[in-house]
Design a protein around this motif. Structure first.
Motif, short mmCIF file in Angstrom:
data_model
loop_
_atom_site.label_atom_id
_atom_site.label_comp_id
_atom_site.label_asym_id
_atom_site.label_seq_id
_atom_site.Cartn_x
_atom_site.Cartn_y
_atom_site.Cartn_z
N ALA A 59 -65.83 -125.38 -37.47
CA ALA A 59 -65.02 -125.06 -38.95
C ALA A 59 -63.38 -124.85 -38.43
CB ALA A 59 -65.52 -124.17 -39.73
N PRO A 60 -62.66 -125.40 -37.66
CA PRO A 60 -61.33 -125.03 -37.39
C PRO A 60 -60.32 -125.29 -38.80
CG PRO A 60 -61.71 -127.44 -36.73
CD PRO A 60 -63.12 -126.77 -37.21
N ALA A 61 -59.23 -124.60 -38.94
CA ALA A 61 -58.53 -124.31 -39.80
C ALA A 61 -57.18 -124.13 -39.41
CB ALA A 61 -58.85 -123.34 -40.81
N TRP A 62 -56.18 -124.79 -39.55
CA TRP A 62 -54.62 -124.61 -38.84
C TRP A 62 -53.82 -123.77 -39.80
CZ3 TRP A 62 -52.36 -127.13 -34.86
CH2 TRP A 62 -53.31 -128.41 -34.27
N SER A 63 -53.16 -122.81 -39.18
CA SER A 63 -52.40 -121.79 -39.92
C SER A 63 -51.19 -122.75 -40.45
CB SER A 63 -51.84 -120.72 -39.12
OG SER A 63 -50.97 -121.45 -38.12
N PRO A 64 -50.62 -122.23 -41.53
CA PRO A 64 -49.48 -122.96 -42.37
C PRO A 64 -48.42 -123.23 -41.47
CG PRO A 64 -50.51 -121.27 -43.75
CD PRO A 64 -50.94 -120.97 -42.40
N ASP A 65 -48.13 -122.62 -40.48
CA ASP A 65 -46.87 -122.83 -39.47
C ASP A 65 -47.21 -123.70 -38.35
OD1 ASP A 65 -48.35 -121.11 -37.80
OD2 ASP A 65 -46.87 -119.76 -37.98
N GLY A 66 -48.69 -123.93 -38.12
CA GLY A 66 -49.12 -124.85 -37.37
C GLY A 66 -49.16 -124.35 -35.89
N ARG A 67 -49.10 -123.01 -35.92
CA ARG A 67 -49.07 -122.39 -34.43
C ARG A 67 -50.44 -121.72 -34.07
NH1 ARG A 67 -43.69 -118.52 -34.78
NH2 ARG A 67 -44.29 -118.16 -32.67
N ARG A 68 -51.46 -121.59 -34.85
CA ARG A 68 -52.48 -121.00 -34.68
C ARG A 68 -53.65 -121.82 -35.24
NH1 ARG A 68 -52.08 -114.73 -35.87
NH2 ARG A 68 -51.15 -115.29 -37.79
N VAL B 44 -66.57 -121.53 -44.04
CA VAL B 44 -65.27 -122.20 -43.50
C VAL B 44 -63.96 -121.45 -43.69
CG1 VAL B 44 -64.03 -124.58 -43.69
CG2 VAL B 44 -66.51 -124.37 -43.73
N PRO B 45 -63.54 -120.83 -42.61
CA PRO B 45 -62.23 -119.95 -43.02
C PRO B 45 -61.14 -121.08 -43.45
CG PRO B 45 -62.45 -120.29 -40.56
CD PRO B 45 -63.71 -120.90 -41.24
N LEU B 46 -60.25 -120.24 -44.32
CA LEU B 46 -59.09 -121.15 -45.10
C LEU B 46 -57.93 -120.04 -44.81
CD1 LEU B 46 -60.75 -122.73 -48.08
CD2 LEU B 46 -59.69 -123.95 -45.89
N TRP B 47 -56.57 -120.49 -44.64
CA TRP B 47 -55.62 -119.67 -44.73
C TRP B 47 -54.90 -119.39 -45.79
CZ3 TRP B 47 -53.62 -117.14 -40.00
CH2 TRP B 47 -54.13 -117.40 -38.86
N SER B 48 -54.05 -118.31 -46.29
CA SER B 48 -53.24 -118.30 -47.38
C SER B 48 -52.20 -119.04 -47.16
CB SER B 48 -53.14 -116.88 -47.85
OG SER B 48 -52.50 -116.35 -46.73
N SER B 49 -51.41 -119.57 -48.18
CA SER B 49 -50.39 -120.40 -47.92
C SER B 49 -49.15 -119.65 -47.19
CB SER B 49 -49.69 -120.91 -49.32
OG SER B 49 -49.27 -119.72 -50.15
N GLY C 116 -49.65 -117.78 -44.76
CA GLY C 116 -50.39 -117.49 -43.34
C GLY C 116 -50.81 -116.33 -42.90
N LEU C 117 -50.70 -115.09 -43.95
CA LEU C 117 -50.73 -113.51 -43.49
C LEU C 117 -52.31 -113.41 -43.88
CD1 LEU C 117 -47.76 -112.07 -45.49
CD2 LEU C 117 -48.03 -112.82 -43.18
N GLU C 118 -53.29 -114.17 -44.35
CA GLU C 118 -54.62 -113.56 -44.71
C GLU C 118 -55.54 -114.88 -44.44
OE1 GLU C 118 -54.49 -110.17 -48.06
OE2 GLU C 118 -53.66 -112.23 -48.65
N LEU C 119 -56.62 -114.70 -44.22
CA LEU C 119 -57.80 -115.61 -43.96
C LEU C 119 -58.86 -115.25 -45.28
CD1 LEU C 119 -57.86 -115.90 -40.27
CD2 LEU C 119 -57.82 -117.92 -41.99
N VAL C 120 -59.47 -116.49 -45.77
CA VAL C 120 -60.58 -115.87 -46.67
C VAL C 120 -61.77 -116.72 -45.93
CG1 VAL C 120 -60.01 -117.91 -48.09
CG2 VAL C 120 -61.37 -116.29 -49.09
N TYR C 121 -62.95 -116.12 -46.09
CA TYR C 121 -64.26 -116.66 -45.69
C TYR C 121 -65.44 -116.26 -46.56
CZ TYR C 121 -65.00 -112.18 -43.24
OH TYR C 121 -64.95 -110.90 -42.95
N GLY C 122 -66.55 -116.99 -46.36
CA GLY C 122 -67.88 -116.53 -47.04
C GLY C 122 -68.46 -115.72 -45.98
N GLY C 123 -69.35 -114.51 -46.42
CA GLY C 123 -69.87 -113.59 -45.49
C GLY C 123 -71.31 -113.85 -45.57
N ALA C 124 -72.05 -113.38 -44.73
CA ALA C 124 -73.65 -113.57 -44.92
C ALA C 124 -74.01 -112.60 -45.57
CB ALA C 124 -74.23 -113.17 -43.42
#
Length: 199
Positions: free
Chosen positions: A119-128, A159-164, A166-174
């Protein structure tokens, strides 16, 4: 085989070159199959995975434009099972996970960034790129360096998602809850667990 794309009010039937070219003697299970389509950031192209290259389990990523015309992007080797392509913010690279690998394709080949990445997710700046490994949320630089643990306790379908910004990530927990984490603010708990992994 035809690829049907609903684009606004129009429905375009685009012939996908090669998909219908099934060689004699191919097992039906190895016949070319196209799937996992994803729009480019500018919505002008669609990346998709073609499985069954040359009557084999090999897969490759192809690009199709709005006006038709399919072009090869990168050979993924045996991507079993492949994940949906994840476009970089500038639309020049594609990340995907398969066969226990997290890879980035640049149109000329692919670079392996990490093992076991999903489940890869690019950071908004494309660096991570953020990704899931088991129940862990991890991030890695696009050159494969600086991989590190961000959080644990992800669900099997997270499926992790970055905030617009690039400071935070949101994900679903077990645990059934939604979690937000700042990857650049390391908690003591995360640091302790990372140290345990290194021991």
């Amino acid at each position: 085989m035809r690829l049907l794309l609903g684009l606004g009010a129009a429905l375009l039937a685009l012939g996908v070159a090669g998909a219908q070219d099934v060689r004699a003697g191919c097992s039906p299970s190895l016949a070319p199959r196209d799937g996992l389509p994803r729009w480019s950031p500018d919505s002008r192209q669609i990346a998709f995975v073609r499985r069954g290259i040359g009557c084999s389990p090999r897969s490759a990523v192809f690009i199709v434009g709005r006006g038709g015309g399919v072009r090869f992007f990168a050979n993924g080797g045996s991507l079993e099972p492949p994940s949906p392509p994840a476009w970089s913010p500038d639309g020049t690279r594609i990340a995907l996970s398969s066969g226990g690998r997290l890879v980035v394709m640049n149109g000329r080949g692919l670079d392996e960034l990490a093992t076991g990445g999903l489940a890869p997710a690019w950071s908004p700046d494309g660096r991570r790129i953020a990704f899931r490994r088991g129940d862990e949320l991890r991030i890695v630089d696009v050159d494969g360096s600086n991989e590190r643990l961000v959080a644990r306790g992800l669900s099997d379908f997270a499926v992790p998602l970055w905030s617009s910004d690039g400071l935070e990530l949101v994900y679903g927990g077990a645990d059934g809850d939604i979690h937000v984490v700042a990857p650049d603010v390391e908690s003591a708990d995360t640091a302790d667990r990372e140290d345990e992994n290194l021991d």
